[in-house]
Design a protein around this motif. Sequence first.
Motif, mmCIF file in Angstrom:
data_model
loop_
_atom_site.group_PDB
_atom_site.id
_atom_site.type_symbol
_atom_site.label_atom_id
_atom_site.label_comp_id
_atom_site.label_asym_id
_atom_site.label_seq_id
_atom_site.Cartn_x
_atom_site.Cartn_y
_atom_site.Cartn_z
ATOM 1 N N GLU A 5 0.808 -1.220 0.000
ATOM 2 C CA GLU A 5 0.000 0.000 0.000
ATOM 3 C C GLU A 5 0.846 1.278 0.000
ATOM 4 O O GLU A 5 0.569 2.204 -0.774
ATOM 5 N N PRO A 6 1.880 1.378 0.846
ATOM 6 C CA PRO A 6 2.717 2.589 0.775
ATOM 7 C C PRO A 6 3.396 2.754 -0.581
ATOM 8 O O PRO A 6 3.553 3.885 -1.063
ATOM 9 N N ALA A 7 3.788 1.646 -1.212
ATOM 10 C CA ALA A 7 4.438 1.739 -2.524
ATOM 11 C C ALA A 7 3.470 2.269 -3.574
ATOM 12 O O ALA A 7 3.831 3.101 -4.414
ATOM 13 N N LYS A 60 13.011 -2.071 -5.214
ATOM 14 C CA LYS A 60 14.029 -2.661 -6.079
ATOM 15 C C LYS A 60 13.473 -2.814 -7.489
ATOM 16 O O LYS A 60 12.431 -3.433 -7.690
ATOM 17 N N LEU A 61 14.175 -2.249 -8.468
ATOM 18 C CA LEU A 61 13.745 -2.319 -9.861
ATOM 19 C C LEU A 61 14.231 -3.636 -10.459
ATOM 20 O O LEU A 61 15.429 -3.885 -10.562
ATOM 21 N N GLU A 145 5.195 -7.381 -3.067
ATOM 22 C CA GLU A 145 5.919 -7.635 -1.832
ATOM 23 C C GLU A 145 6.783 -8.883 -1.999
ATOM 24 O O GLU A 145 6.592 -9.649 -2.953
ATOM 25 N N PRO A 146 7.737 -9.123 -1.095
ATOM 26 C CA PRO A 146 8.532 -10.352 -1.179
ATOM 27 C C PRO A 146 7.624 -11.577 -1.104
ATOM 28 O O PRO A 146 6.601 -11.558 -0.408
ATOM 29 N N PRO A 147 7.952 -12.655 -1.819
ATOM 30 C CA PRO A 147 7.127 -13.872 -1.762
ATOM 31 C C PRO A 147 7.029 -14.382 -0.336
ATOM 32 O O PRO A 147 8.005 -14.331 0.421
ATOM 33 N N PRO A 148 5.854 -14.866 0.071
ATOM 34 C CA PRO A 148 5.703 -15.371 1.441
ATOM 35 C C PRO A 148 6.515 -16.634 1.655
ATOM 36 O O PRO A 148 6.748 -17.412 0.732
#
Length: 211
Positions: A5-7, A60-61, A145-148
């Motif tokens: 959400e912030p992104a 991270k791009l 987001e990073p994978p869980p």
Amino acid sequence: VDSLEPAVALVRQLARQLGGYVANTAMQTGRGQLRSATLEVKVPANRFDEGLSGLAPIGKLESVNVSAEDVGEEFTDAIARMANARRLETRLIELIATRTGKLKDVLDVEQELARVREEIERYEGRLRYLQAHAALSTLTICVHEPPPVVGHPGSSVVAEAAKQAWRNFVWLFALVVQSLGIVIPLGTVATLGWVAMKRWRRGQAPRAAEA
């Protein structure tokens, strides 16, 4: 990104800072899914590179895919067609002004004039669209987001690995027991057969000696 959400909010803020806007947004936040969002951002064409560089602080791009659409040829063609239509409009107006023939002929000319003017309006609308399209560039931005971590809620990776190892051991033990259920009876039959054969040979030995 660390948090979705912030992104997304930062991407919207970047679009406003560049004088653009977010045209479309699609978010995926279901349970057990990779939390991600895809945003279609419109920015001024002369600030496209600035928009790309502005994404770096957000996260991270991972990849960049830039494509360009040349609308110059279509723009030139639309201008030429509209100019021809305007010349035809002028001739029709002059023809109506000097027409002294039958009423039907005048009505036919007026009908043709209405068609030409409608065509001019379509060309004008197309030119406005092409001008706006050429003035804005499109950035399609995918953030996630990073994978869980694989595992059940509240469990650790080590615990899950230990459980899986235990399940594998139980499965292997069951397979061995199942195999013994086949091997032991076969071994018993083979042993009995060997004993019977040995006794038979012992009985045959005295007979051979007497002969």
